[in-house]
Design a protein around this motif. Structure first.
Motif, PDB file in Angstrom:
ATOM      1  N   CYS A  78       0.867  -1.187   0.000  1.00  0.00           N
ATOM      2  CA  CYS A  78       0.000   0.000   0.000  1.00  0.00           C
ATOM      3  C   CYS A  78       0.898   1.229   0.000  1.00  0.00           C
ATOM      4  O   CYS A  78       1.999   1.209   0.562  1.00  0.00           O
ATOM      5  CB  CYS A  78      -0.883   0.060   1.247  1.00  0.00           C
ATOM      6  N   CYS A  82      -4.223   2.927   6.089  1.00  0.00           N
ATOM      7  CA  CYS A  82      -5.503   3.385   6.649  1.00  0.00           C
ATOM      8  C   CYS A  82      -5.573   2.883   8.090  1.00  0.00           C
ATOM      9  O   CYS A  82      -5.279   1.711   8.354  1.00  0.00           O
ATOM     10  CB  CYS A  82      -6.669   2.834   5.832  1.00  0.00           C
ATOM     11  N   CYS A  85      -7.287  -0.493   9.202  1.00  0.00           N
ATOM     12  CA  CYS A  85      -6.931  -1.693   8.448  1.00  0.00           C
ATOM     13  C   CYS A  85      -6.430  -2.825   9.340  1.00  0.00           C
ATOM     14  O   CYS A  85      -5.622  -2.609  10.253  1.00  0.00           O
ATOM     15  CB  CYS A  85      -5.880  -1.350   7.400  1.00  0.00           C
ATOM     16  N   THR A 131      -3.084  -3.370  -1.561  1.00  0.00           N
ATOM     17  CA  THR A 131      -3.730  -2.682  -2.668  1.00  0.00           C
ATOM     18  C   THR A 131      -3.149  -3.197  -3.982  1.00  0.00           C
ATOM     19  O   THR A 131      -2.041  -2.787  -4.358  1.00  0.00           O
ATOM     20  CB  THR A 131      -3.501  -1.162  -2.558  1.00  0.00           C
ATOM     21  N   ASP A 166      -8.177   0.582  -5.018  1.00  0.00           N
ATOM     22  CA  ASP A 166      -8.218   1.795  -4.210  1.00  0.00           C
ATOM     23  C   ASP A 166      -8.417   2.954  -5.180  1.00  0.00           C
ATOM     24  O   ASP A 166      -7.528   3.247  -5.997  1.00  0.00           O
ATOM     25  CB  ASP A 166      -6.908   1.957  -3.438  1.00  0.00           C
ATOM     26  N   ARG A 168      -8.061   5.958  -4.955  1.00  0.00           N
ATOM     27  CA  ARG A 168      -7.019   6.981  -4.861  1.00  0.00           C
ATOM     28  C   ARG A 168      -5.786   6.620  -5.679  1.00  0.00           C
ATOM     29  O   ARG A 168      -4.929   7.466  -5.927  1.00  0.00           O
ATOM     30  CB  ARG A 168      -6.614   7.188  -3.396  1.00  0.00           C
ATOM     31  N   GLN A 191     -15.472   2.837   2.056  1.00  0.00           N
ATOM     32  CA  GLN A 191     -15.550   2.890   3.521  1.00  0.00           C
ATOM     33  C   GLN A 191     -16.538   3.936   4.021  1.00  0.00           C
ATOM     34  O   GLN A 191     -17.495   3.610   4.702  1.00  0.00           O
ATOM     35  CB  GLN A 191     -14.176   3.107   4.168  1.00  0.00           C
ATOM     36  N   GLN A 198     -13.283  10.300   7.043  1.00  0.00           N
ATOM     37  CA  GLN A 198     -12.122  10.002   6.210  1.00  0.00           C
ATOM     38  C   GLN A 198     -10.831  10.508   6.846  1.00  0.00           C
ATOM     39  O   GLN A 198      -9.809   9.812   6.843  1.00  0.00           O
ATOM     40  CB  GLN A 198     -12.301  10.613   4.821  1.00  0.00           C
ATOM     41  N   ASN A 202      -7.495   8.303   8.154  1.00  0.00           N
ATOM     42  CA  ASN A 202      -6.342   8.541   7.273  1.00  0.00           C
ATOM     43  C   ASN A 202      -6.599   8.065   5.851  1.00  0.00           C
ATOM     44  O   ASN A 202      -5.734   7.472   5.207  1.00  0.00           O
ATOM     45  CB  ASN A 202      -5.083   7.869   7.842  1.00  0.00           C
ATOM     46  N   ARG A 203      -7.805   8.343   5.358  1.00  0.00           N
ATOM     47  CA  ARG A 203      -8.155   7.933   3.999  1.00  0.00           C
ATOM     48  C   ARG A 203      -9.002   9.039   3.355  1.00  0.00           C
ATOM     49  O   ARG A 203     -10.237   8.944   3.312  1.00  0.00           O
ATOM     50  CB  ARG A 203      -8.916   6.599   4.008  1.00  0.00           C
ATOM     51  N   GLN A 205     -10.677  10.613   0.485  1.00  0.00           N
ATOM     52  CA  GLN A 205     -11.112  10.065  -0.801  1.00  0.00           C
ATOM     53  C   GLN A 205     -12.395  10.764  -1.250  1.00  0.00           C
ATOM     54  O   GLN A 205     -13.498  10.300  -0.970  1.00  0.00           O
ATOM     55  CB  GLN A 205     -11.332   8.552  -0.663  1.00  0.00           C
TER      56      GLN A 205
END
Length: 475
Positions: A78, A82, A85, A131, A166, A168, A191, A198, A202-203, A205
């Motif tokens: 990755c 995140c 995770c 990912t 993903d 992103r 998610q 988000q 830490n994501r 998007q």
């Protein structure tokens, strides 16, 4: 947006009042910790006395069955972690680090294919992670070429070739490339669409990333598109998640997976970045789940079971209706009776009557393959009782019912007598309305479908006395 008529097979029938199927006190009482039953026995029963020789013997035995193959490839990389995770992953921005990993994957393919009749059709292919779209387009092409050279990939329109994406780390060119490689199903990690949530996980998007990929996937005629959501994340409320669901319904995916966030910071280091005080309360979490089921079923989605929803025309719904739905390490599958070969660090294989798992430690995985050996570090060969119970639990998880007469015929046993103790353990659930017995049919009620993991646990003879330390809560 296409809105489908509500399907009768949904566990929450909108023709009846929703509160008739939802009893919060009952749900709370049965919301214990337990396995997800992507396998039976679960991975906790695997042992280190099972090694590479046992796995190769199982591969060779499997050739006598002429079953089709399913390949799972684990890509552990990755770009960014995140916080929620719990996957086996390696965070790095250097895509060149994947090169030695791909070489070792090829060694594993060679060693594995030596023991397989490679004329067997590869009906399923799944890339997960990590990912998988961490790989460059050239690396993806190289990996597909290697898989095809070792196993012979299929061009059949009925194949089920899926990859986790993903948004992103992918764009429309990625999707076009994946289509040329033979993938016909994709799963996008979303998610939650709420910016506050988000940031906490830490994501970051924005919706436009997901929407752009979905538009292109529809234009390219990918056969099925899944979105992953998670409920129970920090700062989520019933209202905020309902807003995410409204946007998701507008996007019109064929499938939805709405997973329960299991906060286990003692086991998964990234989760220590999430503050306990920011998580929704148990009451709020149940309210989010209740609203999720209501909104999705009213939008025409069929509740397959547990955390999976699909449109009535999707292959998962068709398979469930026809009694051919299967459950494996990737969740629900419409391709029954495949031998699953797992490739890569931490990957698990299910071949004939065995499970075999690779090490979760990358160095140990590399060391085994560099020595010219399969990386199997533990596994299990199932007893006759295990095989019978696996069949019963899988049918319960997939069909939401068990036909004891069919089990008796398939395994040459008297199923009601064989499972007398289990049926006695289910008496409380039957009194509480989670399950009904109609002759030889044991059927989960609407609320029982939601708590199907609890019902399955009654058939599990490997279940530890304390499930709280190793398993997530059912809801």
């Amino acid at each position: 947006m296409a809105v489908y008529a509500h399907a009768a097979s949904s566990p929450f029938d909108t023709a009846a009042p929703q509160h008739a199927a939802w009893d919060e006190e009952l749900v709370r009482r049965y919301d214990k910790s337990g396995p997800r039953y992507t396998s039976y026995p679960t991975a906790l029963s695997f042992h280190e006395q099972f090694g590479a020789e046992d796995f190769t013997a199982a591969l060779e035995r499997s050739n006598q069955t002429d079953r089709a193959l399913s390949l799972y490839v684990h890509i552990p990389f990755c770009h960014k972690i995140c916080f929620y995770c719990a996957c086996n992953k390696i965070a790095t921005k250097n895509t060149q680090l994947a090169e030695p990993y791909l070489s070792r994957l090829d060694r594993e393919m060679v060693l594995t294919s030596r023991h397989l009749d490679t004329s067997r059709s590869v009906e399923q292919l799944h890339w997960g992670g990590g990912t998988p779209t961490f790989l460059t387009l050239d690396q993806m092409s190289d990996l597909i070429d290697r898989l095809d050279a070792r196993f012979g990939l299929s061009s059949s329109p009925d194949r089920d070739y899926a990859i986790e994406i993903d948004p992103r780390e992918a764009d429309v060119f990625t999707l076009r490339h994946l289509q040329t490689l033979g993938f016909n199903r994709i799963s996008l990690g979303v998610q939650d669409l709420n910016p506050v949530v988000q940031k906490a996980i830490n994501r970051i998007q924005p919706r436009v990333l997901t929407e752009t990929l979905m538009d292109e996937a529809h234009r390219l005629n990918f056969r099925s598109l899944n979105l992953d959501l998670i409920y129970g994340l920090p700062h989520q409320t019933q209202e905020s998640f309902a807003d995410t669901l409204r946007q998701v319904i507008e996007l019109n995916p064929a499938r939805l997976s709405v997973f329960n966030y299991a906060h286990m910071p003692q086991r998964f280091a990234p989760q220590r970045r999430i503050k306990d005080d920011d998580l929704p309360s148990a009451e709020e979490k149940l309210a989010i789940l209740h609203a999720t089921i209501d909104m999705l079923t009213q939008a025409g989605y069929v509740h397959i079971g547990m955390d999976h929803f699909a449109r009535p025309d999707d292959s998962l719904v068709v398979a469930q209706r026809e009694g051919t739905l299967q459950r494996n390490f990737q969740g629900y599958s419409s391709h029954a009776q495949c031998d699953l070969v797992g490739l890569g660090v931490s990957a698990i294989s299910r071949v004939n009557d065995v499970y075999a798992q690779n090490p979760t430690d990358l160095a140990r995985y590399e060391q085994a393959l560099d020595a010219g050996q399969l990386a199997t570090v533990k596994g299990l060969r199932l007893s006759q009782d295990d095989l019978i119970r696996r069949d019963v639990i899988e049918r319960l998880m997939c069909d939401m019912q068990i036909d004891l007469a069919a089990i008796s015929k398939r395994w040459n046993i008297d199923a009601p007598r064989y499972f007398a103790d289990t049926l006695a353990r289910l008496a409380g659930a039957e009194r509480d309305g989670l399950v009904v017995r109609e002759g030889d049919i044991l059927r989960a009620t609407p609320i029982g479908r939601l708590l199907i993991r609890h019902l399955a646990m009654a058939f599990d003879t490997h279940l530890p006395s304390d499930t709280t330390k190793r398993y997530s809560r059912i809801l």
